[in-house]
Scaffold this motif. Sequence first.
Motif, PDB file in Angstrom:
ATOM      1  N   ARG A 120      34.960  72.815  43.595  1.00 44.78           N
ATOM      2  CA  ARG A 120      33.855  71.949  43.992  1.00 44.78           C
ATOM      3  C   ARG A 120      32.729  71.979  42.959  1.00 44.78           C
ATOM      4  O   ARG A 120      32.216  70.929  42.553  1.00 44.78           O
ATOM      5  CB  ARG A 120      33.341  72.397  45.361  1.00 44.78           C
ATOM      6  CG  ARG A 120      32.056  71.728  45.837  1.00 44.78           C
ATOM      7  CD  ARG A 120      32.270  70.294  46.170  1.00 44.78           C
ATOM      8  NE  ARG A 120      31.037  69.707  46.706  1.00 44.78           N
ATOM      9  CZ  ARG A 120      30.830  68.415  46.804  1.00 44.78           C
ATOM     10  NH1 ARG A 120      31.746  67.564  46.389  1.00 44.78           N
ATOM     11  NH2 ARG A 120      29.710  67.953  47.311  1.00 44.78           N
ATOM     12  N   THR A 121      32.343  73.162  42.523  1.00 46.13           N
ATOM     13  CA  THR A 121      31.244  73.259  41.557  1.00 46.13           C
ATOM     14  C   THR A 121      31.644  72.668  40.210  1.00 46.13           C
ATOM     15  O   THR A 121      30.815  72.055  39.527  1.00 46.13           O
ATOM     16  CB  THR A 121      30.802  74.710  41.380  1.00 46.13           C
ATOM     17  OG1 THR A 121      31.938  75.525  41.053  1.00 46.13           O
ATOM     18  CG2 THR A 121      30.153  75.239  42.639  1.00 46.13           C
ATOM     19  N   GLY A 176      20.984  68.084  42.056  1.00 49.88           N
ATOM     20  CA  GLY A 176      20.672  68.613  43.383  1.00 49.88           C
ATOM     21  C   GLY A 176      21.928  68.941  44.177  1.00 49.88           C
ATOM     22  O   GLY A 176      21.986  69.959  44.883  1.00 49.88           O
ATOM     23  N   GLU A 177      22.957  68.099  44.070  1.00 48.54           N
ATOM     24  CA  GLU A 177      24.222  68.375  44.759  1.00 48.54           C
ATOM     25  C   GLU A 177      24.891  69.621  44.191  1.00 48.54           C
ATOM     26  O   GLU A 177      25.456  70.427  44.943  1.00 48.54           O
ATOM     27  CB  GLU A 177      25.147  67.160  44.634  1.00 48.54           C
ATOM     28  CG  GLU A 177      24.654  65.943  45.405  1.00 48.54           C
ATOM     29  CD  GLU A 177      25.546  64.736  45.190  1.00 48.54           C
ATOM     30  OE1 GLU A 177      26.455  64.825  44.327  1.00 48.54           O
ATOM     31  OE2 GLU A 177      25.345  63.708  45.859  1.00 48.54           O
ATOM     32  N   LEU A 178      24.834  69.786  42.878  1.00 46.12           N
ATOM     33  CA  LEU A 178      25.405  70.988  42.273  1.00 46.12           C
ATOM     34  C   LEU A 178      24.644  72.228  42.712  1.00 46.12           C
ATOM     35  O   LEU A 178      25.248  73.271  43.028  1.00 46.12           O
ATOM     36  CB  LEU A 178      25.378  70.862  40.739  1.00 46.12           C
ATOM     37  CG  LEU A 178      25.840  72.101  39.969  1.00 46.12           C
ATOM     38  CD1 LEU A 178      27.296  72.428  40.267  1.00 46.12           C
ATOM     39  CD2 LEU A 178      25.636  71.905  38.464  1.00 46.12           C
ATOM     40  N   ARG A 179      23.328  72.134  42.745  1.00 50.55           N
ATOM     41  CA  ARG A 179      22.511  73.281  43.170  1.00 50.55           C
ATOM     42  C   ARG A 179      22.863  73.688  44.598  1.00 50.55           C
ATOM     43  O   ARG A 179      22.978  74.883  44.904  1.00 50.55           O
ATOM     44  CB  ARG A 179      21.032  72.921  43.059  1.00 50.55           C
ATOM     45  CG  ARG A 179      20.077  74.096  43.232  1.00 50.55           C
ATOM     46  CD  ARG A 179      18.637  73.641  43.211  1.00 50.55           C
ATOM     47  NE  ARG A 179      18.293  72.954  41.988  1.00 50.55           N
ATOM     48  CZ  ARG A 179      18.039  71.650  41.901  1.00 50.55           C
ATOM     49  NH1 ARG A 179      18.119  70.885  42.984  1.00 50.55           N
ATOM     50  NH2 ARG A 179      17.722  71.091  40.758  1.00 50.55           N
ATOM     51  N   PRO A 200      26.472  79.226  48.024  1.00 44.37           N
ATOM     52  CA  PRO A 200      27.311  80.366  48.432  1.00 44.37           C
ATOM     53  C   PRO A 200      27.454  81.423  47.345  1.00 44.37           C
ATOM     54  O   PRO A 200      27.602  82.612  47.643  1.00 44.37           O
ATOM     55  CB  PRO A 200      28.666  79.712  48.737  1.00 44.37           C
ATOM     56  CG  PRO A 200      28.333  78.299  49.068  1.00 44.37           C
ATOM     57  CD  PRO A 200      27.161  77.951  48.206  1.00 44.37           C
ATOM     58  N   LEU A 201      27.393  81.001  46.081  1.00 46.36           N
ATOM     59  CA  LEU A 201      27.526  81.953  44.974  1.00 46.36           C
ATOM     60  C   LEU A 201      26.246  82.724  44.729  1.00 46.36           C
ATOM     61  O   LEU A 201      26.277  83.846  44.215  1.00 46.36           O
ATOM     62  CB  LEU A 201      27.926  81.210  43.695  1.00 46.36           C
ATOM     63  CG  LEU A 201      29.201  80.365  43.781  1.00 46.36           C
ATOM     64  CD1 LEU A 201      29.367  79.541  42.514  1.00 46.36           C
ATOM     65  CD2 LEU A 201      30.410  81.255  43.992  1.00 46.36           C
ATOM     66  N   VAL A 212      31.085  76.727  36.888  1.00 53.70           N
ATOM     67  CA  VAL A 212      29.849  77.404  37.264  1.00 53.70           C
ATOM     68  C   VAL A 212      30.141  78.711  37.984  1.00 53.70           C
ATOM     69  O   VAL A 212      29.424  79.690  37.849  1.00 53.70           O
ATOM     70  CB  VAL A 212      29.011  76.471  38.163  1.00 53.70           C
ATOM     71  CG1 VAL A 212      27.825  77.192  38.730  1.00 53.70           C
ATOM     72  CG2 VAL A 212      28.566  75.263  37.369  1.00 53.70           C
ATOM     73  N   ALA A 213      31.215  78.724  38.745  1.00 54.35           N
ATOM     74  CA  ALA A 213      31.460  79.856  39.624  1.00 54.35           C
ATOM     75  C   ALA A 213      31.979  81.088  38.913  1.00 54.35           C
ATOM     76  O   ALA A 213      32.167  82.119  39.522  1.00 54.35           O
ATOM     77  CB  ALA A 213      32.472  79.453  40.706  1.00 54.35           C
TER      78      ALA A 213
END
Length: 770
Positions: free
Chosen positions: A565-566, A608-611, A616-617, A756-757
């Motif tokens: 997702r990220t 903003g959606e990515l943030r 959760p991370l 990102v994760a």
Amino acid sequence: MKAAGLSVRTRLRDRLAASDPGMLRMTAGLRMVGSLALTLAVLAVTGAGVTQLVAGAMTTTVANFAIREKRRGAQAVTLALGLPVAMGSVSLAAVLSERTTVEDLFFVVLVFCAVYARRFGDRGTGLGLIAFQVYFVSLFIGASVDGLPRVWIALAVAFGCSALVRFVIVPVTPAGLLARLREAFRARLAQLVTAQLALLDADGDGVDEALADVRAGTARLHETALMIQTRLERGTPDASAARLVQRRIADAEISAERLGLLLLTSRSAERADTLTLHLPGAPAPEAGRMPAPDEATAALRRDLLSLRTQILHAGPGTEGTSIAQVRNRLLGYRDEENLPDCSPALQDVFRALGETSRAVMGLRIALDGPQDESDDTPAAARSREELDAEDAAIDAAEEDEPAEEAKGLRRPTTRAAVQVSVGSSLAIAGGGLLSAQGWHWAVLTCWLVFINTESTGEILVKSYRRLLGTVLGVVAGIALAGLVGGHTWTAFALMLVLIFAMAYTAPLSYTLMSFFVTAVVGLLYTLLHTYSWEVLVLRVAETALGAACGVFAAFLVLPVRTDRRTNELLGTVLERLTEVTEAAVDQLSGGPVVDLLDRARELDKALGELRAATKPLTHPVTPLRGRRDTARYVVALLETCAYQARSLAATAELLPTHPSIAADPRLRGAAARTVRNIATIAARVAGEDAAAGVETGPSFASLLGGSGDGASRYGRITGRVLRHLERLDEAVVGLARPLDVPLAGDRRSDGRAVGVARSQDGSDGPGRRG
């Protein structure tokens, strides 16, 4: 004394406007409490029993939460459609209540349809929510076929009172909401300047705390700017006025953020990078002390106070001679007038004060129309001429064609519907083993943890928050039940307070909202004479079971891992960043005029959606500390990139009206490296090209044939363009390390595609600024 009282009221109003932009949470709370109180009053007058009162109260809450549209007409249609949907749902629940197997199967089908309806937009989401929640209401009150007429009356009263309060008693017009959001922006802008003033005065250990306040103030200002932009078209008389306000809001935001960055740089022996304002916990730059107090620092402190005064008196009808004098002095710094004899870094802060003062003046003109010009100095007159020329250019800009909405079946809604159906089936089976009467709480929890979530990590965090809020709410429910006893109207009065708190805190904390909901449930059990210690303990057990079933379904049925997702959202952010950068550089190079600020808004929306997806991370309870640090670092770098891109876009839109800015065709070739680097990182994240690396090279000023930052050769404003390009290039190259993208010519990487994760080694993230 009266003046002092007015000042206190003004400060309280500004503080409230800043803490609740647009009074959105306050309005939601008032609507909820107002419609609930009116529903109870009408039902009481008609002689309704406690069961009807509870049904009406719960339905009123559902009717308020289900409305998601922003336009009043669309809200009215959804409410009108919601009543027959609610009646059908409660009727089916009553008819099927004696057929256990059929009821369970229908409940699963209803859950699937309610979640799948999200594909039809806000109305589908709202009607699905009404259908499911009212079915749950029927189970809660034990509705029977014989009692359906009385329940229908309660539903009709609940929807009617909700409509009356929404559209008549507590109405919200688009223009009124936008006006309150503008007041919130002004208040938050003043708060940011106050935080910057505290940073100027901070010393020793107080520097990091003051920097944290500046960082928080910058983020809140940006949040309010985005809220304004989403409501401009509905709250302004025409598209031209909307574009003008959008431009002035962006100017004020960028100017204020740049002022904070330059102030931070003036405290340091080295230039402070933009990342310092975006990375939570990032320390202040080394040597973070202001020079000993002297005439220049005293003047800077005075002028920051003056800027705050100008902002606070930027409303209609408040400007006087003294405010005009303050504004004129600050605007003079833009033209190098009366700059104090101090370091170049400190002089840049004074220039930034002038730019921010100009942005505040432009915002007031855009919002309130022409102002009194009798006190203008030559510097103020030049600023007005520049603003008028920019306004004419903005007014003549062509609008982009609206983007075509996606058609057909959308995979996320189908996946979520299947997941929640499987989870609900498990919750029905497991909940029935715990209790033949309370199993529906497990299904409700399973349903709720899927609302507004997209990945397994989000569902896991939401489940944790739901369970924590429920446990704390049970404790409060026990205390309130003992306090209320058998006093029906005392219980309903307490419910009004708790419902307001629930609506007011819902956007802030899911844990708090769950706490207030559970406390209300305790009161409802008391009213229905079904309250006991065992019932509340069962509520916790069923909540834990429902959360576990939801997490199980999310992880094992068509899962969307947080990494995936990220990475998808990261790719979208990089794509939007490329669009804004290319368009801004092209316009600065002499290309055609396009709507850059709309593209910058799309970049901010994607970011903003990515943030949100990385929460959760970055949650405090996450055991993967390295991945948490990496996620924060990457998001902070992207916020830095977005700031620099917004600044480029704002500067490019000044062409050809600003006398200090001229198109330079060489910029297109010089910035090509940065655009290629963004594309390389995007390809790496998508797993398309594991071999490519980012490029580094000489400064943009040297590529244009200059030296240093380019300011002396090209002029101060054009030099600022080069600095924005330099900082953007640095931030893009900085993304390479946490995303495991090698430098061009360096093939030591193992070729993994990560997002990102994950950190570079899969376990440890960066512990310092890049």
